[in-house]
Motif scaffolding. Structure first.
Motif, PDB file in Angstrom:
ATOM      1  N   ARG A  24       0.834  -1.209   0.000  1.00  0.00           N
ATOM      2  CA  ARG A  24       0.000   0.000   0.000  1.00  0.00           C
ATOM      3  C   ARG A  24       0.864   1.253   0.000  1.00  0.00           C
ATOM      4  N   LEU A  25       2.091   1.128   0.499  1.00  0.00           N
ATOM      5  CA  LEU A  25       2.976   2.289   0.522  1.00  0.00           C
ATOM      6  C   LEU A  25       3.363   2.705  -0.897  1.00  0.00           C
ATOM      7  N   THR A  26       3.624   1.704  -1.741  1.00  0.00           N
ATOM      8  CA  THR A  26       4.051   1.976  -3.112  1.00  0.00           C
ATOM      9  C   THR A  26       2.869   2.219  -4.040  1.00  0.00           C
ATOM     10  N   PHE A  27       1.790   1.492  -3.798  1.00  0.00           N
ATOM     11  CA  PHE A  27       0.635   1.546  -4.683  1.00  0.00           C
ATOM     12  C   PHE A  27      -0.580   2.033  -3.896  1.00  0.00           C
ATOM     13  N   SER A  28      -0.483   3.275  -3.437  1.00  0.00           N
ATOM     14  CA  SER A  28      -1.581   3.824  -2.627  1.00  0.00           C
ATOM     15  C   SER A  28      -2.869   3.980  -3.432  1.00  0.00           C
ATOM     16  N   THR A  29      -2.714   4.069  -4.750  1.00  0.00           N
ATOM     17  CA  THR A  29      -3.899   4.151  -5.614  1.00  0.00           C
ATOM     18  C   THR A  29      -3.882   2.962  -6.566  1.00  0.00           C
ATOM     19  N   PHE A  30      -3.820   1.789  -5.987  1.00  0.00           N
ATOM     20  CA  PHE A  30      -3.671   0.548  -6.754  1.00  0.00           C
ATOM     21  C   PHE A  30      -4.670   0.398  -7.884  1.00  0.00           C
ATOM     22  N   PRO A  31      -5.934   0.773  -7.696  1.00  0.00           N
ATOM     23  CA  PRO A  31      -6.907   0.595  -8.795  1.00  0.00           C
ATOM     24  C   PRO A  31      -6.541   1.371 -10.061  1.00  0.00           C
ATOM     25  N   ASN A  32      -5.656   2.346  -9.946  1.00  0.00           N
ATOM     26  CA  ASN A  32      -5.287   3.166 -11.103  1.00  0.00           C
ATOM     27  C   ASN A  32      -4.231   2.517 -11.994  1.00  0.00           C
ATOM     28  N   TYR A  33      -3.689   1.387 -11.548  1.00  0.00           N
ATOM     29  CA  TYR A  33      -2.566   0.785 -12.258  1.00  0.00           C
ATOM     30  C   TYR A  33      -2.970  -0.459 -13.035  1.00  0.00           C
ATOM     31  N   ALA A  34      -2.503  -0.517 -14.280  1.00  0.00           N
ATOM     32  CA  ALA A  34      -2.560  -1.777 -15.015  1.00  0.00           C
ATOM     33  C   ALA A  34      -1.430  -2.664 -14.488  1.00  0.00           C
ATOM     34  N   ILE A  35      -1.711  -3.938 -14.332  1.00  0.00           N
ATOM     35  CA  ILE A  35      -0.724  -4.896 -13.837  1.00  0.00           C
ATOM     36  C   ILE A  35      -0.585  -6.018 -14.859  1.00  0.00           C
ATOM     37  N   SER A  36       0.661  -6.398 -15.110  1.00  0.00           N
ATOM     38  CA  SER A  36       0.938  -7.469 -16.061  1.00  0.00           C
ATOM     39  C   SER A  36       1.707  -8.600 -15.400  1.00  0.00           C
ATOM     40  N   TRP A  37       1.511  -9.776 -15.943  1.00  0.00           N
ATOM     41  CA  TRP A  37       2.346 -10.936 -15.620  1.00  0.00           C
ATOM     42  C   TRP A  37       3.244 -11.211 -16.824  1.00  0.00           C
ATOM     43  N   TYR A  38       4.520 -11.408 -16.540  1.00  0.00           N
ATOM     44  CA  TYR A  38       5.499 -11.846 -17.532  1.00  0.00           C
ATOM     45  C   TYR A  38       6.074 -13.175 -17.052  1.00  0.00           C
ATOM     46  N   ARG A  39       6.737 -13.856 -17.969  1.00  0.00           N
ATOM     47  CA  ARG A  39       7.460 -15.058 -17.573  1.00  0.00           C
ATOM     48  C   ARG A  39       8.757 -15.162 -18.346  1.00  0.00           C
ATOM     49  N   GLN A  40       9.727 -15.834 -17.756  1.00  0.00           N
ATOM     50  CA  GLN A  40      11.014 -16.052 -18.402  1.00  0.00           C
ATOM     51  C   GLN A  40      11.363 -17.524 -18.314  1.00  0.00           C
ATOM     52  N   PRO A  41      11.192 -18.250 -19.429  1.00  0.00           N
ATOM     53  CA  PRO A  41      11.566 -19.662 -19.441  1.00  0.00           C
ATOM     54  C   PRO A  41      13.085 -19.811 -19.371  1.00  0.00           C
ATOM     55  N   PRO A  42      13.585 -20.973 -18.982  1.00  0.00           N
ATOM     56  CA  PRO A  42      15.030 -21.186 -18.892  1.00  0.00           C
ATOM     57  C   PRO A  42      15.722 -20.907 -20.228  1.00  0.00           C
ATOM     58  N   GLY A  43      16.728 -20.042 -20.206  1.00  0.00           N
ATOM     59  CA  GLY A  43      17.497 -19.750 -21.400  1.00  0.00           C
ATOM     60  C   GLY A  43      16.807 -18.896 -22.436  1.00  0.00           C
ATOM     61  N   LYS A  44      15.646 -18.340 -22.084  1.00  0.00           N
ATOM     62  CA  LYS A  44      14.895 -17.530 -23.052  1.00  0.00           C
ATOM     63  C   LYS A  44      14.639 -16.139 -22.493  1.00  0.00           C
TER      64      LYS A  44
END
Length: 113
Positions: A24-44
């Motif tokens: 909450r300290l960093t994202f006090s207005t969390f609803p205003n932010y788009a959030i993404s998931w990324y992934r990094q496969p081994p060696g890629k």
């Protein structure tokens, strides 16, 4: 700060649910932010998996996970989730969440065949 959890070892065809918790300290207005998931496969390189936009149910997915993964958010809990079903060995990777230019430390997902 963003903290991921929920990774682990699962058999092919199984499911996992990842959680991205924003302080909450960093994202006090969390609803205003788009959030993404990324992934990094081994060696890629790191790749985008899914995004959920701010104050909207609008979502976007990589073609490789469409129909199997679901991203959602609970703004009251400053959290974003990634429900992963029908997992394949190709889904093995470190999964990261990101928003407002901030990245979490990642959580390992390993799918055994």
């Amino acid at each position: 700060q963003l903290v991921e959890s929920g990774g682990g070892l699962v058999q092919s065809g199984g499911s996992l649910r990842l959680t991205c918790k924003a302080s909450r300290l960093t994202f006090s207005t969390f609803p205003n932010y788009a959030i993404s998931w990324y992934r990094q496969p081994p060696g890629k390189e790191r790749e985008l998996v899914a995004t959920i936009f701010s104050r909207s149910p609008t979502t976007k997915y990589a073609d490789s996970v469409k129909g199997r993964f679901t991203i959602s958010r609970d703004d009251a809990k400053n959290s974003v989730y990634l429900q992963m079903d029908s997992l394949k060995s190709d889904d093995t990777a470190v999964y990261f969440c990101t928003g407002a230019g901030i990245w979490g430390q990642g959580t390992q997902v390993t799918v055994s065949s």
